[in-house]
Design a protein around this motif. Sequence first.
Motif, PDB file in Angstrom:
ATOM      1  N   VAL A  10       0.717   3.680  -2.122  1.00  0.00           N
ATOM      2  CA  VAL A  10       0.029   3.181  -0.771  1.00  0.00           C
ATOM      3  C   VAL A  10      -0.585   4.561   0.196  1.00  0.00           C
ATOM      4  N   HIS A  72      -4.380   0.651  -1.528  1.00  0.00           N
ATOM      5  CA  HIS A  72      -3.925  -0.195  -0.373  1.00  0.00           C
ATOM      6  C   HIS A  72      -3.925   1.120   0.661  1.00  0.00           C
ATOM      7  N   ALA A  74      -2.378   1.528   4.606  1.00  0.00           N
ATOM      8  CA  ALA A  74      -1.718   1.117   5.916  1.00  0.00           C
ATOM      9  C   ALA A  74      -1.693   2.125   6.837  1.00  0.00           C
ATOM     10  N   SER A 118      -7.641  -4.932   1.746  1.00  0.00           N
ATOM     11  CA  SER A 118      -6.454  -4.116   1.278  1.00  0.00           C
ATOM     12  C   SER A 118      -6.179  -2.936   2.348  1.00  0.00           C
ATOM     13  N   SER A 287       3.706   1.133   5.717  1.00  0.00           N
ATOM     14  CA  SER A 287       3.724   0.910   4.198  1.00  0.00           C
ATOM     15  C   SER A 287       4.397  -0.599   3.793  1.00  0.00           C
ATOM     16  N   VAL A 290       2.503  -3.714   3.000  1.00  0.00           N
ATOM     17  CA  VAL A 290       1.984  -3.885   1.656  1.00  0.00           C
ATOM     18  C   VAL A 290       2.739  -5.099   0.794  1.00  0.00           C
ATOM     19  N   LYS A 294       1.521  -8.732   0.368  1.00  0.00           N
ATOM     20  CA  LYS A 294       1.422  -9.299  -0.948  1.00  0.00           C
ATOM     21  C   LYS A 294       2.268 -10.684  -1.197  1.00  0.00           C
TER      22      LYS A 294
END
Length: 294
Positions: A10, A72, A74, A118, A287, A290, A294
């Motif tokens: 990520v 992705h 973040a 994303s 991070s 994610v 998800k």
Amino acid sequence: MMNSSIEESVLCADIGGSHITAAVIDVTRQTMISNTIVRHKIDAHAAAKVILAEWARALKAAQACWGKKCDHLAISMPGPFDYDKGISLIKGLDKYDALFGMDIKREFATELMLPTESIWFMNDAEAFLRGEASQDSNKHYKSVLGLTLGTGLGAAFFQEGTVTDLNLGSSSFLNGIAEDYISSRGILAYYRMLGGIKATDVKTLVNGISTDMKAIQAIQQLAKWLADFLSQHVPVWNPDLIIIGGNISKAHALFLPTVSDILEGRGIHVPIKVATMGEHAAMLGASSLVKIKK
């Protein structure tokens, strides 16, 4: 399920009032890929297009070091900010005024060729505390109050695996809000009120403390302000531990002993630790979005 190395990586960034640090995170191992770390200084008073271009440049540089496209993004971002929509609400805080009302998520999506779904944002204090609380040395604490001291004042609370942004920087304090005092601008304003002229930022103020009496007085005042702030909020949240991070915490030896002494004198016996991970904590914390999303 994230099965490939590309999906497990990520692109993350910690955005502060004077910098952006970007890197690629292995979210499965919760580790930062060391050769991808990029740090750029940012002029928070620049035009919007200048700020956004520099942020994008840092992110692209980190991804280029990795050699793969991350699916992705973040971001650890200071508030006020609409973290779901990705819109900056920062105004009147001596940073990023030019970005007020802008859709930062869409800007990043365009620059990095990512779908907006994303891209995620997390409050910087919350991200910092998530990262720090995940460290083995802190895992046995049931509740932790985290503060970030820098261009602003961030506050978050960790309890039983959940982290909440407290937004205490905007809480009432003296003749304004806490962030007006316990921040880079607060320290510098007090220093200048005393007649100090040598230091132009907190780093030079700290470096010149051995020869500048006004700098000493400004740091002493910071200690008093921080002790008063903690005296106001610690009894409310009753944490087992306080963790202090942010750029100002690098000078902790100059003010934290005084803070601890004042709190002890007031019957507040909560241990205070200095963050050990620096900006890495905020990126690791961000991070985690994610896996959450998800």
